[in-house]
Design a protein around this motif. Sequence first.
Motif, PDB file in Angstrom:
ATOM      1  N   ASP A 134      28.352  35.270  52.334  1.00 28.92           N
ATOM      2  CA  ASP A 134      28.949  34.177  53.115  1.00 28.92           C
ATOM      3  C   ASP A 134      29.656  34.672  54.375  1.00 28.92           C
ATOM      4  O   ASP A 134      30.350  33.902  55.032  1.00 28.92           O
ATOM      5  N   ASP A 135      29.449  35.942  54.727  1.00 26.81           N
ATOM      6  CA  ASP A 135      30.089  36.538  55.901  1.00 26.81           C
ATOM      7  C   ASP A 135      31.579  36.220  55.893  1.00 26.81           C
ATOM      8  O   ASP A 135      32.119  35.593  56.806  1.00 26.81           O
ATOM      9  N   ASN A 136      32.254  36.715  54.863  1.00 24.00           N
ATOM     10  CA  ASN A 136      33.650  36.356  54.652  1.00 24.00           C
ATOM     11  C   ASN A 136      34.585  37.067  55.625  1.00 24.00           C
ATOM     12  O   ASN A 136      34.163  37.797  56.521  1.00 24.00           O
TER      13      ASN A 136
END
Length: 548
Positions: free
Chosen positions: A227-229
Amino acid sequence: MSGARGLPQRRILDTRFGQGQAFVAAWQAWKDDPQGPRILHYVAIAEQAPHGQELPQPHAWYGLLPGVHRLVFEGGHVLLTLCIGDTERMLRQLDFHADAVLLHGDAPIHLKALARCCRRGTGIEVRDPAAGMRQALEGHGFVLQETDDAALRGEFAPAWQPRGPRPAPAAVAGRCIVVGAGLAGAAAAASMARRGWSVQVLEAGPAPACGASGLPAGVLVPHSSPDDNLLSRLSRDGARATLQQAQALLVAGQDFELSGVLEHRLDGPPSQPPPSPAAAVWNRPADPGQKRLAALDAQAAADWHQQAAWIRPARLVQAWLAQPGIALQCGAGVGRLRRDASGWTALAADGRVLAAGEVVIVAAAVGSALLVDGLTLQPVRGQVTWALHDGPLALPPFPVNGDGSFIPAVPTQAGPAWVCGASFERGATDLQPREADQQENIDRLRRLLPSVSAQMEPASRPLQAWVGIRCASNDRRPLVGPVGEGGHDGLWLSTAMGSRGLTFAALAGELIAARIHGEPLPLARNLARALSPDRRKNRPGTRASAGE
């Protein structure tokens, strides 16, 4: 839009970067003006990433995903903050006031958001103004004059008091104290020295990088997540900042190597293709050739990080501390910080004065909690295993990480060495090597790279150990920013890098220097807030020991 003579820095905001022609012109004007500003800040917005091959130093323009990126030129004296995305959204991520604005009249722009980036006297140039542009700008506080070249020029001079925070008086370079000569302290010292400060670095130990930053070698690799945190985005900014410093200051092949890093995800599902070529630069599924070089099965779950490297942290610390304007004093443990009307004084445990300055940056790892009230930090013991090798070992030509990490060939005076580990034990501060940790590191290496481990077991060269104590915050993110409201007291923190000191130290140093000087931040404003010491779970007291 040339540099202003005699100023310590100049800040230009360009609302449409295009292929960078205006940036290149401003850069050249800065080079041609020997009395120009010490630092040129150029902040530009682009809806799409530019083509790097058409720009100076094309190797620097990689991995430009939507968001805010800092590119460094001229030894850190020309700083480009490139914002990729919707113009209004990018303007809201900026946290500075420009000296000059370059506006392109044929592009829609949210003028209220633009005005928030201006102070009284900010100059503006509007190229090819659209119909009604002048009236719209004047309605937002700009006073304009027409010119012969069909442009509008003027300045921000509203007849009303603008809402929102206004810029504080510009910081004047003076004396800065930095407590700690590891990665965090050395990076902060270098960032302040580049801006003209006289920096006194105080180190309790006998030499710089004598704590966790003395690691024989470490892996610099961005974190990746489906989720490309927050950590993924922060670590990309940090990796870029550190790589720029390493390439400028270190010797490739001896002190570091931009080798790329293979991530072997032992329990992970197959990797997904990256959403764009820019994202692929940071993380993509490893190809069969890369897996073969690591002697992994073709079906192994593995990612390839192109913009990743191994680095000898102590060499980077030494290079930062060697910058002009920095003085290092070792064996100078700070027992207390005292503030009075003239600024800060660093005192030894016996009351001796060690240094004085208007600004103090505490970068003393777990020791920072002794100097800043209410700060909660956790020590994390780590043991690394390494050994010399000069035999016919079939090792991958790049580091591999996953369950621990493995660096195949680090140059030492005695020959090349491999490095693996590290262990991770919260709350422990024992610096004595442990045989159990050596075995744990070898066991992890066996899982990570079975073929490499098999070669190590019969090796005759003895195993060596290195132990260091890392420092972590409650939420495992660094603590970077002012202690107290807005940094008005002059007390700043750069600590709790955890096991990612190589990733975050350079970025943290630039973030602190930017906040002190009211500069454009080296990352998006929301990401900077995620590192703030006053965020929940990590809020320190308002100041260290006040003057008595």
